[in-house]
Design an enzyme around this catalytic site. Structure first.
Site, PDB file in Angstrom:
ATOM      1  N   LYS A 172      12.414 -26.286  -9.212  1.00  0.00           N
ATOM      2  CA  LYS A 172      13.231 -25.360  -8.432  1.00  0.00           C
ATOM      3  C   LYS A 172      13.541 -26.015  -7.087  1.00  0.00           C
ATOM      4  CE  LYS A 172      12.535 -22.254  -5.310  1.00  0.00           C
ATOM      5  NZ  LYS A 172      13.760 -22.439  -4.523  1.00  0.00           N
ATOM      6  N   GLY A 225       6.761 -27.204   1.426  1.00  0.00           N
ATOM      7  CA  GLY A 225       7.534 -26.246   2.217  1.00  0.00           C
ATOM      8  C   GLY A 225       6.692 -25.741   3.365  1.00  0.00           C
ATOM      9  N   SER A 226       7.030 -24.557   3.839  1.00  0.00           N
ATOM     10  CA  SER A 226       6.349 -24.041   5.025  1.00  0.00           C
ATOM     11  C   SER A 226       4.923 -23.592   4.705  1.00  0.00           C
ATOM     12  CB  SER A 226       7.125 -22.860   5.607  1.00  0.00           C
ATOM     13  OG  SER A 226       6.962 -21.736   4.766  1.00  0.00           O
ATOM     14  N   GLY A 230       3.556 -21.566   1.527  1.00  0.00           N
ATOM     15  CA  GLY A 230       2.494 -22.250   0.788  1.00  0.00           C
ATOM     16  C   GLY A 230       1.270 -21.361   0.596  1.00  0.00           C
ATOM     17  N   GLU A 247       1.957 -29.053   0.059  1.00  0.00           N
ATOM     18  CA  GLU A 247       2.291 -29.967   1.156  1.00  0.00           C
ATOM     19  C   GLU A 247       3.081 -29.155   2.172  1.00  0.00           C
ATOM     20  OE1 GLU A 247       1.449 -32.633   2.982  1.00  0.00           O
ATOM     21  OE2 GLU A 247       0.961 -33.033   0.891  1.00  0.00           O
ATOM     22  N   GLU A 382       4.837 -25.394  14.738  1.00  0.00           N
ATOM     23  CA  GLU A 382       5.859 -26.289  14.192  1.00  0.00           C
ATOM     24  C   GLU A 382       7.254 -25.761  14.540  1.00  0.00           C
ATOM     25  OE1 GLU A 382       6.360 -26.651   9.852  1.00  0.00           O
ATOM     26  OE2 GLU A 382       6.428 -28.816  10.152  1.00  0.00           O
TER      27      GLU A 382
END
Ligand code: UN1
Length: 492
Positions: A172, A225-226, A230, A247, A382
């Protein structure tokens, strides 16, 4: 043009669902539309992948690898076309797009080589006339969820080890960047990959992602992703006892010591902070600088930032492209406001660019804050944009402490000429990746990629480590003594 799913070796219309527009972040133009699929499409893809996997697992690994060599060759042949598509849909400047495609090509050839390794262990048995070994066994159907900032490289880090190890996959891609996935589907097809080995389902995380995680036949979820998403993936995956590889975010720092080569440090900071408009998980967003060189570093950075031409990444002279969309612009701008409120001193940038020819794109000025407190929000959270915060320290110990103070642990770097400092830093910096005399970006594909603490959950992408995500260890004992030998019992 409307992008449809790639399932069981062909492009197929989804069972239903809307289309979403894919916009060029450089100018707001609609590039194409992408299907927002649903659970039924995931079911269909998993069924195809499950069926294909039985046969695929029986293909000898070196033969599976031959497909990867062909995929790598096709990517190489099409490198310029792929890079142009990548810049259009994601925004990164063309030089970096070429770099990202190259990363995918490298991964294809590297993982193809693994087809002739996939090393296990042979060990002596504790009993006579008995053989002991371990092999890497495929897991089955795996689910890959990838982000928009590296639409092709990250997908190759996950899909190539998955297939060389004998799994089949459902991928995806991010809805912002489906065109690279579409290009890859065409490459998979041309490379002759058997139907059902590679499947792509377009759609949102909440629909397609959730359906993948909840599907009983998807055994592994590899997600980039974020941290927020996650965490949700891990929770849901945990409930369904999935192997989940995550990750996630980063808050990476460059440390500049008083003995650093400052010209080199400036180059390293600029490249890793403003390359990809700061939208790499590995991007430098903090500069931890020794107080004795801080004024000079500030001056040099300001001077060098004047050369950062901003604009459409297809223009070869442009150094900083747009950020992904308007929402990202607002988030970055929100953090710059927070920085100001927190009392950080803004030395450069700090605005959304709205000059006439750039107004339709999503451009943020490269931004430099100084006198930032290590525990302030702009130094801890972030931002994922072209913003750096300078934090002053008085020693290496303090620099390391500040580096390690964040909840993330992806990448860090130190500029120094002192070998003792180098070795202390590489031991004590608590990130998954450490650079010496280079910026925080630019990981090569044959080493593990990933981070500690809030960045990951202990797994790694790329490198041989990626095979750990996509294989199960199987330990095999062959007793050729002709009698029942009991381990741990018949020891004399
Ligand atoms: C990412 O930002 O998620 O190390 C990937 C780098 C690139 C990959 C970054 N090779 O900066």
């Amino acid at each position: 043009m409307k992008l449809e799913n790639y399932i069981n070796g062909s492009f197929q219309e989804a069972a239903g669902g809307e289309y979403a527009a894919v916009l060029n972040p450089a100018n707001g133009e609609t590039l194409c539309e992408v299907r927002l699929s649903g659970r039924e499409d995931v079911d269909r893809a998993v069924e195809a992948a499950k069926k294909a996997q039985k046969q695929w697992a029986l293909v000898p690994a070196p033969k599976r690898a031959d497909y990867l060599y062909e995929i790598g060759r096709l990517m190489k042949e099409r490198k310029e076309h792929l890079s142009q598509v990548l810049t259009k849909e994601m925004g990164k400047v063309i030089e970096e797009a070429r770099g990202e495609v190259q990363e995918g090509i490298d991964m294809a050839y590297y993982m193809a080589g693994e087809g002739r390794r996939l090393f296990g262990e042979t060990v002596p048995s504790e009993l006579q006339d008995k053989f002991a070994m371990s092999v890497r066994a495929p897991i089955g159907v795996v689910g890959l969820i990838t982000p928009w900032n590296f639409p092709v490289a990250i997908a190759t880090w996950k899909s190539f080890p998955a297939i060389v190890a004998g799994n089949t996959f459902i991928w995806k891609p991010a809805t912002e960047t489906p065109m690279m996935a579409y290009e890859m589907a065409k490459i998979f097809e041309e490379a002759g990959l058997p139907a059902g080995v590679a499947n792509i389902v377009f759609g949102s995380g909440s629909d397609v992602g959730t359906a993948m995680i909840e599907h009983p036949d998807v055994r592994v979820i590899s997600f980039t992703g974020s941290t927020e998403t996650g965490r949700h993936v891990a929770e849901l995956g945990g409930r369904h006892l999935k192997k989940v590889s995550l990750e996630m975010g980063g808050k990476n720092a460059v440390i500049v010591m008083d003995d650093a080569d400052l010209s080199l440090a400036v180059e390293g900071i600029l490249w890793s902070a403003f390359g990809t408009a700061g939208q790499r998980c590995t991007a430098c967003s903090r500069v931890i600088v020794h107080k004795d060189v801080k004024p000079e570093l500030e001056q040099r950075l300001l001077e060098a930032m004047k050369d950062l031409t901003i604009g459409d990444g297809l223009d070869e002279s442009v150094k900083v492209g747009p950020v992904i969309n308007k929402k990202a612009l607002e988030k970055i701008d929100g953090y710059v406001k927070i920085g100001r409120e927190e009392g950080a001193r803004l030395l450069a940038g700090g605005n959304i660019l709205d000059g006439a020819e750039l107004a339709d794109g999503c451009y943020y000025q490269p931004t430099l804050f100084t006198d930032v407190k290590w525990d302030s929000r702009i130094a801890q959270e972030e931002i994922f944009g072209p913003v750096i915060s300078l934090i002053e320290v008085g020693s290496l110990d303090e620099a390391i402490e500040v580096n390690n103070s964040v909840t993330y642990g992806l990448s860090s770097s130190i500029f120094t000429q002192d070998v003792n400092r180098v070795f202390r830093a590489q031991r004590d910096l608590d990130t998954g990746i450490v650079y010496v005399n280079a910026g925080t970006t630019g990981a090569e594909i044959h080493l593990p990629f990933g981070g500690t603490k809030g960045t990951g959950n202990g797994h790694r992408d790329s490198g041989v480590a990626a095979l750990d995500v996509f294989t199960e260890w199987k330990s095999i004992y062959v007793d050729y003594s002709g009698k029942l030998q009991r381990a741990q019992i018949d020891t004399d």
